[in-house]
Scaffold this motif. Structure first.
Motif, short mmCIF file in Angstrom:
data_model
loop_
_atom_site.label_atom_id
_atom_site.label_comp_id
_atom_site.label_asym_id
_atom_site.label_seq_id
_atom_site.Cartn_x
_atom_site.Cartn_y
_atom_site.Cartn_z
N LEU A 171 0.82 -1.20 0.00
CA LEU A 171 0.00 0.00 0.00
C LEU A 171 0.86 1.26 0.00
O LEU A 171 0.49 2.27 -0.60
N GLY A 172 2.01 1.18 0.66
CA GLY A 172 2.94 2.31 0.60
C GLY A 172 3.41 2.55 -0.82
O GLY A 172 3.53 3.70 -1.27
N PHE A 173 3.67 1.46 -1.55
CA PHE A 173 4.05 1.56 -2.96
C PHE A 173 2.94 2.21 -3.77
O PHE A 173 3.20 3.05 -4.64
N TRP A 174 1.69 1.88 -3.48
CA TRP A 174 0.56 2.47 -4.20
C TRP A 174 0.49 3.98 -3.96
O TRP A 174 0.29 4.75 -4.89
N PHE A 175 0.66 4.38 -2.71
CA PHE A 175 0.60 5.80 -2.38
C PHE A 175 1.73 6.58 -3.07
O PHE A 175 1.54 7.71 -3.52
N VAL A 176 2.92 5.96 -3.17
CA VAL A 176 4.03 6.62 -3.86
C VAL A 176 3.70 6.79 -5.34
O VAL A 176 3.94 7.85 -5.93
N LEU A 177 3.14 5.75 -5.96
CA LEU A 177 2.74 5.84 -7.36
C LEU A 177 1.70 6.94 -7.57
O LEU A 177 1.77 7.69 -8.55
N GLN A 178 0.74 7.02 -6.65
CA GLN A 178 -0.28 8.05 -6.76
C GLN A 178 0.31 9.45 -6.64
O GLN A 178 -0.13 10.38 -7.31
N PHE A 179 1.33 9.58 -5.78
CA PHE A 179 1.96 10.88 -5.61
C PHE A 179 2.62 11.33 -6.91
O PHE A 179 2.40 12.46 -7.37
N PHE A 180 3.41 10.45 -7.53
CA PHE A 180 4.09 10.82 -8.76
C PHE A 180 3.09 10.99 -9.91
O PHE A 180 3.28 11.85 -10.78
N SER A 181 2.03 10.18 -9.89
CA SER A 181 0.99 10.34 -10.91
C SER A 181 0.31 11.69 -10.76
O SER A 181 0.00 12.36 -11.75
N GLY A 182 0.06 12.10 -9.51
CA GLY A 182 -0.57 13.39 -9.26
C GLY A 182 0.32 14.55 -9.71
O GLY A 182 -0.17 15.51 -10.31
N VAL A 183 1.61 14.46 -9.43
CA VAL A 183 2.54 15.50 -9.86
C VAL A 183 2.56 15.59 -11.38
O VAL A 183 2.54 16.67 -11.97
N GLY A 184 2.58 14.42 -12.04
CA GLY A 184 2.57 14.40 -13.50
C GLY A 184 1.29 14.97 -14.05
O GLY A 184 1.29 15.68 -15.06
N SER A 185 0.17 14.67 -13.39
CA SER A 185 -1.13 15.18 -13.85
C SER A 185 -1.20 16.69 -13.73
O SER A 185 -1.77 17.37 -14.58
N LEU A 186 -0.61 17.23 -12.66
CA LEU A 186 -0.60 18.69 -12.49
C LEU A 186 0.17 19.35 -13.63
O LEU A 186 -0.25 20.37 -14.18
N GLY A 187 1.30 18.74 -14.00
CA GLY A 187 2.08 19.30 -15.09
C GLY A 187 1.33 19.23 -16.40
O GLY A 187 1.32 20.18 -17.19
#
Length: 207
Positions: A171-187
């Motif tokens: 689940l920690g791995f999932w949250f990390v993926l979501q974080f980077f996905s969110g940063v990419g989505s903002l860009g």
């Protein structure tokens, strides 16, 4: 890493979890059926942060928050979210009960969407996905079942292995993926809005 199942038995049938997954999948099929009209449809029914601040649209905006929870941006998006909901949501429903689980799921998605609106108040990009609601479910799983084990498929270059890993790691791995996905989505959202602004300016100059 691809979680396959958790080793955490349940006592009740997770009917609400099944229903949530079914609605998400059906809504994705609806999106696919729209074909080239999907972008226009999403602007009409999905949550858009910039539109949220219009007081005259308050009821409409609340509706779009809940609609957006069941929309996804692609097959991998909906597939990954539903896989995690399938594996981990049943235990939370078993612990909370059917009705409280439904309220908890919707509340998590609602708060996540509002948070997005406050962080990106001027965004014209539709906000879609169940990730906010599922993040709440996975967070509850970490709190309630920190020692649970999860059978996980792990591809290592050309080799594939299956191992039991702690839920906290998966689940920690999932949250990390979501974080980077969110940063990419903002860009991506900023680039999209800049492109639209430039097109509007160009059109105005041409006139």
């Amino acid at each position: 890493m691809l979680p396959l199942r958790d080793h955490n038995p349940i006592r009740t049938t997770p009917v609400i979890n099944y229903l949530l997954i079914a609605v998400n999948v059906l809504m994705f099929f609806w999106e696919v059926s729209l074909g080239p009209n999907i972008e226009r449809a999403l602007f009409n029914v999905a949550f858009i942060p910039a539109r949220f601040w219009n007081r005259e649209l308050i009821v409409f905006n609340v509706i779009t928050i809940f609609v957006s929870m069941f929309l996804h941006g692609g097959l991998l998006h909906v597939g990954g979210n539903m896989l995690y909901l399938w594996i981990f949501g049943d235990n939370i429903e078993d612990r909370l009960g059917h009705f409280r689980y439904l309220v908890f799921y919707l509340a998590c998605g609602f708060v996540a969407t509002l948070s997005h609106a406050f962080v990106n108040p001027g965004s014209q990009v539709p906000s879609i996905g169940a990730s906010g609601a599922i993040a709440g479910v996975l967070g509850a799983y970490l709190v309630l079942f920190p020692k649970a084990r999860v059978t996980t498929l792990i591809p290592i270059f050309f080799f594939i292995t299956v191992r039991e890993l702690p839920a906290v790691f998966i689940l920690g791995f999932w949250f990390v993926l979501q974080f980077f996905s969110g940063v990419g989505s903002l860009g991506a959202a900023q680039n999209t809005e800049a492109w639209r602004t430039s097109r509007t300016s160009a059109a105005s100059s041409a006139e």
